[in-house]
Design an enzyme around this catalytic site. Structure first.
Site, PDB file in Angstrom:
ATOM      1  N   LYS A  53       0.844  -1.205   0.000  1.00 47.10           N
ATOM      2  CA  LYS A  53       0.000   0.000   0.000  1.00 47.10           C
ATOM      3  C   LYS A  53       0.875   1.250   0.000  1.00 47.10           C
ATOM      4  O   LYS A  53       0.626   2.192  -0.751  1.00 47.10           O
ATOM      5  CB  LYS A  53      -0.948  -0.026   1.213  1.00 47.10           C
ATOM      6  CG  LYS A  53      -2.058  -1.053   1.037  1.00 47.10           C
ATOM      7  CD  LYS A  53      -2.879  -1.316   2.279  1.00 47.10           C
ATOM      8  CE  LYS A  53      -3.836  -2.482   2.019  1.00 47.10           C
ATOM      9  NZ  LYS A  53      -4.650  -2.868   3.151  1.00 47.10           N
ATOM     10  N   GLN A  97      -4.520  -1.357   9.325  1.00 40.70           N
ATOM     11  CA  GLN A  97      -4.504  -2.702   8.753  1.00 40.70           C
ATOM     12  C   GLN A  97      -5.142  -3.702   9.717  1.00 40.70           C
ATOM     13  O   GLN A  97      -4.775  -3.771  10.885  1.00 40.70           O
ATOM     14  CB  GLN A  97      -3.046  -3.117   8.427  1.00 40.70           C
ATOM     15  CG  GLN A  97      -2.917  -4.444   7.721  1.00 40.70           C
ATOM     16  CD  GLN A  97      -3.530  -4.425   6.319  1.00 40.70           C
ATOM     17  OE1 GLN A  97      -3.345  -3.496   5.549  1.00 40.70           O
ATOM     18  NE2 GLN A  97      -4.262  -5.474   5.976  1.00 40.70           N
ATOM     19  N   ASP A 120     -10.831   3.069   3.733  1.00 35.79           N
ATOM     20  CA  ASP A 120     -11.260   1.676   3.570  1.00 35.79           C
ATOM     21  C   ASP A 120     -12.770   1.574   3.330  1.00 35.79           C
ATOM     22  O   ASP A 120     -13.259   0.520   2.921  1.00 35.79           O
ATOM     23  CB  ASP A 120     -10.903   0.871   4.839  1.00 35.79           C
ATOM     24  CG  ASP A 120      -9.677  -0.001   4.633  1.00 35.79           C
ATOM     25  OD1 ASP A 120      -9.361  -0.333   3.477  1.00 35.79           O
ATOM     26  OD2 ASP A 120      -9.040  -0.351   5.652  1.00 35.79           O
TER      27      ASP A 120
END
Ligand code: NDP
Length: 284
Positions: A53, A97, A120
């Site tokens: 990422k 995460q 997200d």
């Protein structure tokens, strides 16, 4: 033999779209979009995802920051870090995460990230927005799946779509996105009576379960578009999907490989979401 949908190539295209946007945004707003990625602990898979990422953010030319925290960090300390990032005007996107260590409540963490920085798309406000058809951040994997489906040229209106799996991060949101595009959507799960029969009705089949080789060629309607979201390790430790690729590719018109399908698209759509967050925060 079905055509392979090249998620790697498509993800590069998406990242290049973002890369082309960044200088113009910097020029107009006086700074680049900024993504902050937080990792807690040393889960090897999470470390790979996080690295990819940050690498993707660097590729696009946006700002990125990686915050690595010890497994032992308290929930309150983590929430404090998130609140500080919420208040930091130079930060547009915050990603924590998952999974988190068991002493930290994931729901609390997701709820604490400011909705407008939730790259997200997991915040309840964004989830509600998706289901109510309002402007919102869409989760990266489902968004990437739609882009992969669109790359085949299939017109979704009136088609039968089957989604296997009903998680909050993949199955449910992708079903809603397919519904928005006027597909007739069925969601299958672990209690579905005859999975093969349900899958065989699908013109578009999205499989997000986490069981290697669950869907085989005989469960696929000839000519279907097959999207394999699964990420599993087989007995040799090799990465593989939920779909038995060799038998499925014989029947499908288009199929995503694992690796090289949904995975890279998820990361590319994260870059898009960071831009979306930046723009919505800078709305005049
Ligand atoms: P979850 O474990 O949250 O959900 C799995 C779903 O599969 C559940 O709804 C479950 O049903 C269903 N299921 C389990 N067994 C069966 C079965 N035998 N038949 C039909 N349905 C079944 O998984 P996620 O949605 O988080 O992830 C799914 C897969 O996708 C995983 O392999 C994950 O690693 C991968 N993934 C990949 C991403 C990427 O970027 N490529 C991103 C996110 C996930 P029930 O609800 O009844 O329990």
């Amino acid at each position: 033999m079905g055509q392979i949908i090249d998620g790697k190539a498509l993800s590069l295209q998406v990242k290049d779209e973002v890369k082309a946007e960044v200088p113009a945004l910097e020029e107009k707003y006086g700074r680049k979009p900024c993504l902050v990625v937080i990792i807690v602990g040393e889960n090897p898979a999470s470390q790979v995802y996080v690295r990819n990422k940050v690498k993707a953010a660097e590729y696009t030319g946006m700002e990125s920051r990686l915050i690595e925290l010890a497994e032992s960090i308290s929930e309150e300390a983590l929430l404090g870090i998130i609140r500080d990032l919420n208040d930091d005007d130079s930060v547009d996107g915050i990603l924590v995460q998952l999974p988190l260590p068991s002493h930290i409540d994931e729901e609390k963490v997701i709820d604490t990230i400011a909705r407008e920085k939730d790259v997200d798309g997991f915040h309840p406000g964004n989830v509600a927005g998706l289901w109510l058809g309002k402007d919102c951040i869409v989760p990266c994997t489902p968004d990437g799946i739609m882009r992969l489906i669109d790359s085949t040229g299939i017109q979704l209106k009136g088609k039968n779509a089957v989604v296997v799996g009903r998680s909050n991060i993949v199955g449910k949101p992708v079903a809603k996105l397919l519904l928005d595009r006027h597909a007739t959507v069925t969601i299958a799960h672990s209690r579905t009576a005859d999975l093969g029969a349900v899958c065989r009705t699908a013109d578009v089949l999205v499989v997000a379960v986490g069981k290697a080789g669950l869907v085989t060629g005989d469960m696929i309607k000839p000519g279907a578009v097959v999207i394999d979201v699964g990420m599993n390790r087989n007995q040799e430790g090799k990465l593989c999907g939920d779909v038995d690729f060799p038998s499925a590719a014989e029947v499908a018109s288009y199929i995503t490989p694992v690796p090289g399908g949904v995975g890279p698209m998820t990361i590319a759509m994260l870059m898009k979401n960071t831009i979306r967050c930046f723009l919505s925060r800078n709305k005049e």
